[in-house]
Design an enzyme around this catalytic site. Sequence first.
Site, PDB file in Angstrom:
ATOM      1  N   HIS A 156       5.897 -27.273   1.880  1.00 55.36           N
ATOM      2  CA  HIS A 156       7.007 -26.309   2.624  1.00 55.36           C
ATOM      3  C   HIS A 156       7.122 -25.095   2.053  1.00 55.36           C
ATOM      4  O   HIS A 156       8.167 -24.439   2.139  1.00 55.36           O
ATOM      5  CB  HIS A 156       8.486 -27.042   2.721  1.00 55.36           C
ATOM      6  CG  HIS A 156       8.359 -28.497   3.087  1.00 55.36           C
ATOM      7  ND1 HIS A 156       8.529 -29.136   4.284  1.00 55.36           N
ATOM      8  CD2 HIS A 156       8.370 -29.539   2.308  1.00 55.36           C
ATOM      9  CE1 HIS A 156       8.338 -30.330   4.561  1.00 55.36           C
ATOM     10  NE2 HIS A 156       8.201 -30.857   3.301  1.00 55.36           N
ATOM     11  N   SER A 277      -3.018   2.503   0.037  1.00 57.66           N
ATOM     12  CA  SER A 277      -2.103   3.338   1.056  1.00 57.66           C
ATOM     13  C   SER A 277      -2.231   4.647   1.184  1.00 57.66           C
ATOM     14  O   SER A 277      -2.232   5.489  -0.015  1.00 57.66           O
ATOM     15  CB  SER A 277      -0.533   2.697   0.725  1.00 57.66           C
ATOM     16  OG  SER A 277       0.046   3.568   1.579  1.00 57.66           O
ATOM     17  N   LYS A 283       0.618   1.275  -3.953  1.00 58.34           N
ATOM     18  CA  LYS A 283       0.098   0.005  -3.380  1.00 58.34           C
ATOM     19  C   LYS A 283      -1.434  -0.271  -3.535  1.00 58.34           C
ATOM     20  O   LYS A 283      -2.298   0.617  -3.673  1.00 58.34           O
ATOM     21  CB  LYS A 283      -0.059   0.228  -1.881  1.00 58.34           C
ATOM     22  CG  LYS A 283       1.582   0.155  -1.452  1.00 58.34           C
ATOM     23  CD  LYS A 283       2.169  -0.942  -0.867  1.00 58.34           C
ATOM     24  CE  LYS A 283       1.684  -0.897   0.467  1.00 58.34           C
ATOM     25  NZ  LYS A 283       2.653  -1.982   1.211  1.00 58.34           N
ATOM     26  N   GLU A 290      -6.637 -10.038   4.518  1.00 58.88           N
ATOM     27  CA  GLU A 290      -5.896  -9.886   5.785  1.00 58.88           C
ATOM     28  C   GLU A 290      -6.946  -9.759   7.069  1.00 58.88           C
ATOM     29  O   GLU A 290      -6.639 -10.202   8.276  1.00 58.88           O
ATOM     30  CB  GLU A 290      -5.027  -8.490   5.859  1.00 58.88           C
ATOM     31  CG  GLU A 290      -4.038  -8.867   4.858  1.00 58.88           C
ATOM     32  CD  GLU A 290      -3.077  -7.626   4.665  1.00 58.88           C
ATOM     33  OE1 GLU A 290      -3.225  -6.458   5.287  1.00 58.88           O
ATOM     34  OE2 GLU A 290      -2.442  -7.345   3.817  1.00 58.88           O
TER      35      GLU A 290
END
Length: 459
Positions: A156, A277, A283, A290
């Site tokens: 979980h 970024s 970043k 992704e």
Amino acid sequence: MAQLWGGRFTKATDQMVYDFNASISFDKRLYKQDIEGSLAHVKMLAKQGILTEEERDAIIDGLNGILADVENGALSITSEYEDIHSFVEANLTARIGDAGKKLHTGRSRNDQVALDMRMYVRDAVKETDRLLKELLKVLYRIMEENTDTFMPGFTHLQKAQPVTLAHHIGAYFEMFKRDRSRLADLYKRMNYCPLGAGALAGTTYPLDRDYTAELLGFDGPTLNSMDSVSDRDYVIEYLSALSTIMMHLSRFSEEIILWNSNEYQFVEIDDAYSTGSSIMPQKKNPDIAELVRGKTGRVYASLMGMLTTMKGIPLAYNKDMQEDKEGTFDAIDTVNSCLPLFTGMLDTMKFNKDVMEASAKNGFTNATDVADYLVNHGVPFRDAHSISGRLVLRCIEENKALDDLTLDEFRSESSVFEEDIYDAISMKTCVEKRLTKGAPGEAAMREVLESYKEYLSGH
Ligand code: ARG
């Protein structure tokens, strides 16, 4: 407009109709399979006395010339042809004259395209398998190096019990190993040759289908000519296997994205596999992971598209089946490019072992072991569970780990606790005691690794 038919027609095809119907823009990638299939066909025709040896030799030379010229760039496959089959035949006749027109004896584009696609998919299956094996080798290396790197195991997405990095990575080893076995399985089923099925009902020429099947490396010819020209099950099976591979890559990507986040910091993706970024200088984004996760959608889409295309098709060949190609090619390109990228990302990724271990210590992942300790000293499991739970609650309130409790604090919940509780719930003991087959304990893990080593050397 170069097309292979027209005798029965009185008007030229409307240009829009022609374009709609044509498949050259995407089936051009079948040129090699188309020529290989034709070479085998023509050898068989000559062996059966349907073509002379001179005709055969002229056709073979012509086909080899076309293959060489396409590959060295001297000949380009352009949209003036309807499909790859027309391209090859027109070029052959232009090169060797009338003998070229005999190539198509005893053959239809229906069995021809069925063969081309099968051979293309067969090669793609082998390539996917090779790429999976490369990934497995990297997983194996990471496992070998991390049988004592502790980390929290989750259920979980909550810290559950401590495991090792080797154990966690080993779960993916199993998944990709199953993917390879799925490919091997579908390969076995698909490796039969449809050539000689003709349009749908075979032919009156005395073709030797066993011979062409053998020349092309198949296990034999297919056994029903109507099924041969209209079977795309192997495409569906492959797309399904590719979808499962993407599902696995996507789950793994998701974990890497989490692990690479500021909150976890379990791993650091190498600069070569991250991007920045345009606005936020701090970043470093896990774009590759992704994108792999994102591309899973288009591979599933190809599977859904193909299943849907095939669902209403009466026997035998129907033009709908031309739609088998673009989605399949896209899925193959997607998976066969995601796999090496993913492998590279993993191979260069840094695992922050200290952070992982600290995280395993912080999450009460040894609460079960506190309960097990009590059980080993005669306390019924249900009581042990609640004693351990109360100790956890106390630790949460006091913001500390179970290991930080004093013996008196342990004893305040149960007099069974002795000094050896600390050893019993140490991270090392918690993991190393888990020695059931397939569990994270080092000795159990080593046994599994031994079998993986053998597996990788064999297949
Ligand atoms: N371009 C066709 C395909 O991909 C080749 C087979 C055409 N056969 C036919 N009867 N029109 O399926």
